[in-house]
Each structure stands twice: as C-alpha cells, then as structure tokens.
Scaffold this motif. Structure first.
Motif, mmCIF file in Angstrom:
data_model
loop_
_atom_site.group_PDB
_atom_site.id
_atom_site.type_symbol
_atom_site.label_atom_id
_atom_site.label_comp_id
_atom_site.label_asym_id
_atom_site.label_seq_id
_atom_site.Cartn_x
_atom_site.Cartn_y
_atom_site.Cartn_z
ATOM 1 N N GLU A 1 -8.764 -1.209 -3.719
ATOM 2 C CA GLU A 1 -8.728 -1.641 -2.564
ATOM 3 C C GLU A 1 -9.656 -2.960 -2.891
ATOM 4 O OE1 GLU A 1 -9.688 1.076 0.558
ATOM 5 O OE2 GLU A 1 -7.156 1.925 0.255
ATOM 6 N N LYS B 1 2.041 5.412 -1.245
ATOM 7 C CA LYS B 1 2.789 5.277 -0.063
ATOM 8 C C LYS B 1 3.578 3.599 -0.398
ATOM 9 C CE LYS B 1 -1.360 2.429 2.043
ATOM 10 N NZ LYS B 1 -2.588 2.957 2.817
ATOM 11 N N ASN C 1 3.647 -8.729 3.163
ATOM 12 C CA ASN C 1 2.123 -8.126 3.756
ATOM 13 C C ASN C 1 1.412 -8.365 2.682
ATOM 14 O OD1 ASN C 1 2.410 -8.194 6.603
ATOM 15 N ND2 ASN C 1 2.783 -5.959 6.804
ATOM 16 N N SER D 1 -13.593 -8.881 11.671
ATOM 17 C CA SER D 1 -12.220 -8.815 10.821
ATOM 18 C C SER D 1 -12.605 -7.579 10.548
ATOM 19 C CB SER D 1 -12.308 -10.917 10.819
ATOM 20 O OG SER D 1 -12.432 -10.475 9.472
ATOM 21 N N THR D 2 -13.850 -7.202 10.115
ATOM 22 C CA THR D 2 -13.352 -6.004 9.181
ATOM 23 C C THR D 2 -13.275 -4.730 10.603
ATOM 24 O OG1 THR D 2 -16.086 -5.648 9.484
ATOM 25 C CG2 THR D 2 -15.108 -6.659 7.757
ATOM 26 N N GLY E 1 -12.080 -1.735 2.751
ATOM 27 C CA GLY E 1 -11.019 -2.518 1.392
ATOM 28 C C GLY E 1 -9.871 -2.790 2.201
ATOM 29 N N THR E 2 -9.612 -3.714 1.322
ATOM 30 C CA THR E 2 -8.838 -5.005 2.030
ATOM 31 C C THR E 2 -6.806 -3.738 2.626
ATOM 32 O OG1 THR E 2 -9.299 -6.050 0.114
ATOM 33 C CG2 THR E 2 -6.469 -6.561 0.903
ATOM 34 N N PHE E 3 -6.564 -3.368 1.793
ATOM 35 C CA PHE E 3 -5.393 -2.436 1.498
ATOM 36 C C PHE E 3 -5.760 -1.793 2.614
ATOM 37 C CE2 PHE E 3 -4.577 -4.848 -2.063
ATOM 38 C CZ PHE E 3 -3.934 -5.087 -1.822
ATOM 39 N N THR E 4 -6.157 -0.934 3.019
ATOM 40 C CA THR E 4 -6.310 0.290 3.572
ATOM 41 C C THR E 4 -6.497 -0.535 5.897
ATOM 42 O OG1 THR E 4 -8.699 0.718 3.955
ATOM 43 C CG2 THR E 4 -7.089 1.890 3.087
ATOM 44 N N ARG F 1 -6.012 -4.215 6.593
ATOM 45 C CA ARG F 1 -5.309 -4.828 6.985
ATOM 46 C C ARG F 1 -4.032 -4.992 6.920
ATOM 47 N NH1 ARG F 1 -6.778 -10.234 3.055
ATOM 48 N NH2 ARG F 1 -8.852 -9.842 2.727
ATOM 49 N N ILE F 2 -3.373 -4.284 6.373
ATOM 50 C CA ILE F 2 -2.436 -3.558 6.308
ATOM 51 C C ILE F 2 -1.667 -2.894 8.275
ATOM 52 C CG2 ILE F 2 -0.192 -2.575 5.839
ATOM 53 C CD1 ILE F 2 -0.714 -2.726 3.242
ATOM 54 N N PRO F 3 -0.370 -4.328 8.904
ATOM 55 C CA PRO F 3 -0.633 -3.385 10.187
ATOM 56 C C PRO F 3 -0.234 -1.584 10.363
ATOM 57 C CG PRO F 3 0.541 -5.338 10.045
ATOM 58 C CD PRO F 3 0.258 -4.744 8.044
ATOM 59 N N LYS G 1 3.459 -0.121 9.824
ATOM 60 C CA LYS G 1 4.601 -0.917 9.499
ATOM 61 C C LYS G 1 4.471 -1.568 8.076
ATOM 62 C CE LYS G 1 7.076 -5.883 9.385
ATOM 63 N NZ LYS G 1 6.123 -6.679 9.966
ATOM 64 N N PRO G 2 4.816 -0.712 6.852
ATOM 65 C CA PRO G 2 4.999 0.825 7.093
ATOM 66 C C PRO G 2 4.445 1.973 7.402
ATOM 67 C CG PRO G 2 5.090 -0.004 4.641
ATOM 68 C CD PRO G 2 4.646 -0.746 5.954
#
Lengths: 243, 243
Positions: free
Chosen positions: A147, A175, A181, B188-189, B221-224, B226-228, B231-232
């Motif tokens: 990440e 996942k 995105n 933002s974090t 981290g980024t991926f946990t 930032r992904i809304p 979705k998915p």
C-alpha cells in the motif's frame, strides 16, 4: 535467571510468488521443505538452517534458499527475528527470518520434489514450529507494504501493463480493484512512468507498457509526494540544521 | 566453513524523544550509555545487554532499557537484527535491536548521570561497535514511517493540536512544512478526528484539539483509504477466496 539452556541461531526464508490458475486468477504461493529429522520429522517447514559463525545473515538466507529450492531471488530482505522462548523443544532457537519475492517465470523453474513443494500461501497445512505464524506475519507485511512501497515491482518484469500491475495488487490484497480507480491512484502517486511502447502480440488497441520510475524512493509516502515542490523549499536549510 | 568462533545474542534499544530548544525548535534526542568494560571501554553505546536464554526478546529490551535509563516506553518495537561477522572483536555478536519512542515529559524524567547521557540524534560522537550505523538506520526508518503510519502519535499525548502534530513532523523530517498544506494532507488521510474540545489556557481563538482515529489501521496506505467504500464491495467474497 538461569542460563542452562543453550540459545542457537537459525536463518529461514519465506518466499512468495504469484501463480495464475486455470480461471486466470493469480494467487500467492510459497515453497516449503519437508523436515527429514526431529523435531517435527515429516512436517513442512520454511527453507533455512543454522547460521555458521563466519557467514553473513543474508548470505546464509540466500544459500539455504538456493540449496533447497534452487531460487536466487532479486528481492531478499530481512523480515523479522522470531525468538520466543518456547518456539522449539530442546535448545532455544532464535530465527532471523528473511523474505523473498520471485517472479512467476523464476518460480516455475524452481526445484520441486518429494521434499520441496509449493503451497497456496493462504491455505497451508499445519507446519513445523511457529512457521504458520511466521508466514502469516509475512503475508501481513506484504499486504501492508503493497500500500505504500513499490514492492509489487518484485513480482513483475522491467515493463508491465497497468492491468498486470493491478493483477498483482488484486492477488496480494485478495480483492478486486476497480480498474479506473486503480489507474487514477497509481498515476497520482507518480511512481510509474509510461515507456511509450505497447504490449506486443495484442492486435487491437495494445495496452501501454509502464515501468517503475527509478527516481522514486522505495517508499513513496504522503509527505514527500504531496507537498508541492519548492513551497516551502526543501533545499533551503532549516534553522534546525547545523550548517 | 569453520565454526570455531562462538556466536552470542544481544538485545539493544534505540530510543528517540523530542526536545524543544530555547528557540522553540524541537529536535530528536537519544539516550546513550557509557561502556564500563572492553571492548570500546569509555565509549558511548546503545542501552542493551546479553539475551538470557529464558527471557523473551522484547522483555529483555524493556528490562535493559529500564535498568539503564529508567524509561518504560509505550512504543517498543523490533527494528532490525544486526549480525555482521566483524561488528565486534572476539565472539560474533548478533544484536536484535528494538526501538522506542517516548514523549517529551517522560524523557525529562529519565535517568541521567555520569554513564547515561542524551545526545542530539543527528549529531552523535563516534559510538562503540556499529552503533552509529544502527542509529542512522533507526532515523531512516522513523523518517520513512512518519510518511505512511501514525507513528507521530507516540510522541504526543492523547489529544493534540494540528500545530503540535506538525511540529513532530518538522522535527523528525528536519524541514519546515507549510501549515495549510499540512492541514489539508492530514485531513485527507482521515487518520485524525477533531475532539470538539479546544486547547486550554489560550485566550484568543484557542486551537482545536484532535486525536488519532482509533478505527484507523496502524498503516494507512493508499489503497485502503482511497478506494471509495463499497465500490467494489470489499465485503463481497472475491472469486479467489475459498468460502
């Protein structure tokens, strides 16, 4: 405190590679070695061995890895030292554990045999010692590190498509990721750069090939990437710095 | 390979605390212990000692830390194992190194004396063994980790102002940070939450107090983040997962 029990040093390595199944889904696999002596005779265990007093830690990890699996990974890094008092019967064993990430094609060339087999990393049998816990920790670190660091690179060749990069993330994080995105997130980090080349052998709209930007630090964190360059000027000596 | 030389296990700890100088600038400080025996008699070294075979690694780190400096830090974590063949004369010494972050008020209560002193972490004398390199590595890890984990929390109380949080980042990263950018980045974090309370004892426009959001993972981290959500849907079982 009594020091009657001896303490011995061992080095072991957790190895991860991606393997794609018949449905096209990539999964993490790890090679294990069957123990040929007690304790835990016959059980599967991490590749490793005792540390000779004249061998560097990383050299010992690379040697035991090579001699059991035939692998010589580019990415080999110290993971953690496991030294629980009761993790082994008899002498206390402190294991300095390394981890290695290998590309799929290298993994396919690795040795297999009666005493070396690859297992799905998230679906392991009961292993010798605390090796299930060690692999569990390595998986956690891998998923966490994906990440913020460019660790996915270790699973890919020099150039790759964004779909290939996304597949690595999907396999490790277990996942599905939304392609649009994912593209936006990756592009916003500035860690990969388009090569200008496209994937060969794909007739219609071949996808762009990317590579990791070598100018990027291994860790691409919030504060180095998001603060606009020069405002405040990171070159200007801070009053705190002695010049 | 000859195994004539013995290998011994030691545990040492790097401790960091922030100290504010007369100009109001915070800097990283670290306590060191003067060696009272050879090798390196009289030189400064990390607090530590041999590992008894019946003591857990972390317990040994906490004990040697407490007995030399009087500190009992909340944040104590394994850093790295240093085992270079030539890092010590005589027996080979493998040192499992921990690191601890302590709050300023705790650091001020710590023991000092002829054989324990605090030094500016970026301006150290020549230390015993490879301890300069170990502290250099710890500083690098601290600076890197500040960029993705909520490690700054270890230097702060339960609640803090954004200015206090920024001062921790400025001291550790050794550079001034633009207050407005810093506020935007932190907000933002989503890792800190306003408490609704304001700093006491400040008459005009007292600043808001924040706390770390306990629902946030240690690594943000980024991926946990930032992904809304949904979705998915991360709850929906992935075809890769066996259910």
């Amino acid at each position: 405190m009594s020091d009657a029990r001896a303490s011995r040093l061992a080095v072991s390595t957790v190895i991860f590679a991606l393997r794609t199944d018949d449905d096209g889904l990539a999964t993490l696999w790890t090679p294990l070695v069957r123990r040929t002596r007690d304790p835990h005779l016959g059980q599967w265990a991490l590749p490793g061995g005792w540390l000779p007093s004249d061998e560097e830690l990383e050299a010992a990890a690379a040697r035991t890895l090579r001699s059991t699996t035939g692998l010589a990974p580019k990415y080999l890094e110290q993971l953690y030292t496991f030294g629980g008092v009761d993790r082994s019967p008899g002498d206390r064993v402190i294991s300095v554990v390394y981890w290695a990430l290998v590309q799929s094609d290298e993994a396919e060339r690795a040795a297999v045999g009666e005493n070396v087999q690859w297992f799905a990393a998230d679906d392991l049998p009961a292993l010798a010692f605390d090796h299930n816990a060690i692999i569990g920790y390595a998986l956690w670190r891998l998923r966490t590190k994906m990440e913020y660091a460019r660790i996915a690179h270790a699973f890919l060749g020099e150039t790759f498509t964004l779909a290939q990069l996304r597949e690595v993330y999907e396999a490790v994080l277990q996942k599905p990721l939304d392609p649009a995105n994912f593209r936006r997130t990756i592009e916003s980090t500035g860690t990969v750069a388009a090569t200008g080349e496209r994937l060969a052998g794909t007739p219609h709209r071949p996808p762009m090939l990317y590579r990791y930007d070598v100018a990027t630090n291994l860790t691409d964190g919030t504060f180095t990437t998001r603060i606009p360059p020069g405002k405040p000027d990171p070159i200007k000596p801070h009053p705190r710095m002695r010049t």
